[in-house]
Scaffold this active site. Sequence first.
Site, PDB file in Angstrom:
ATOM      1  N   ARG A 234       6.875  -4.428  58.216  1.00 14.68           N
ATOM      2  CA  ARG A 234       7.174  -5.413  57.173  1.00 14.68           C
ATOM      3  C   ARG A 234       5.860  -5.876  56.568  1.00 14.68           C
ATOM      4  O   ARG A 234       5.066  -6.554  57.234  1.00 14.68           O
ATOM      5  CB  ARG A 234       7.953  -6.588  57.769  1.00 14.68           C
TER       6      ARG A 234
ATOM      7  N   SER B 222      20.707  -6.739  56.632  1.00 12.11           N
ATOM      8  CA  SER B 222      20.728  -8.161  56.971  1.00 12.11           C
ATOM      9  C   SER B 222      22.024  -8.775  56.443  1.00 12.11           C
ATOM     10  O   SER B 222      22.292  -8.714  55.241  1.00 12.11           O
ATOM     11  CB  SER B 222      19.530  -8.888  56.351  1.00 12.11           C
TER      12      SER B 222
ATOM     13  N   LYS C 122      10.589 -16.750  58.427  1.00 10.57           N
ATOM     14  CA  LYS C 122      11.548 -17.029  57.344  1.00 10.57           C
ATOM     15  C   LYS C 122      12.141 -18.425  57.531  1.00 10.57           C
ATOM     16  O   LYS C 122      13.320 -18.572  57.891  1.00 10.57           O
ATOM     17  CB  LYS C 122      12.657 -15.976  57.331  1.00 10.57           C
TER      18      LYS C 122
END
Length: 214
Positions: A40, A109, A139
């Site tokens: 990521r 997700s 997040k």
Amino acid sequence: MHRFHGLYGVTDSQLQPDDRILIETVEQALMGGMKVLQYRDKSLDAGKRLRQAGALKVLCHQYQAMLIINDDVELALDVEADGVHLGQQDESLAYARERLGDYAIIGISCENSLEKAQTAVAQGANYIAFGKFFPSRTKPDAKNADLSILTEARQMFDLPIVAIGGITLDNTPDVISAGADMVAVVNNLFAAQNIRDRSENFMALFNDKQREAV
């Protein structure tokens, strides 16, 4: 045991700011038994992303682990990664499947929604991810999910379930009990003083659960 069982590490460009640190820390996690790594990186440095993802692909396969690319179908294609992880705002699952082929792993997700999970499963996702379940540094603004969604999803879908968001070694037993096959971890893994030990400890929780089920 299917391949989606245990620790699912997610890289972080702040914790792993250069190639050397990235490779060293990921290898420590792989040595501890991590089964899946998600690369990521939200930077716009395409050269860096291609270089790092390619190096991680080689490293993961040395340890019989899978490399999943976050949100970037073309990068997954370029480095021949095992698959891609898509959020609700990313490219469509159908597009990813068309580009990457039948054998690619595509994870979706689903936030805190069983309806989104139903759609993902119907479209051919290989795993579904829910969360966040706990306060998350990565997040912080993600929608909150209750652990009960893991239990409901376990009853509804015959697909691996990944829990993400604020996962730590301390709360993982509750997440496993609720129905998760894997826990996606960023800070509690890659900010640990001994990453290999932390990886081993995560995997031990899943192995203990499996022994109980036998």
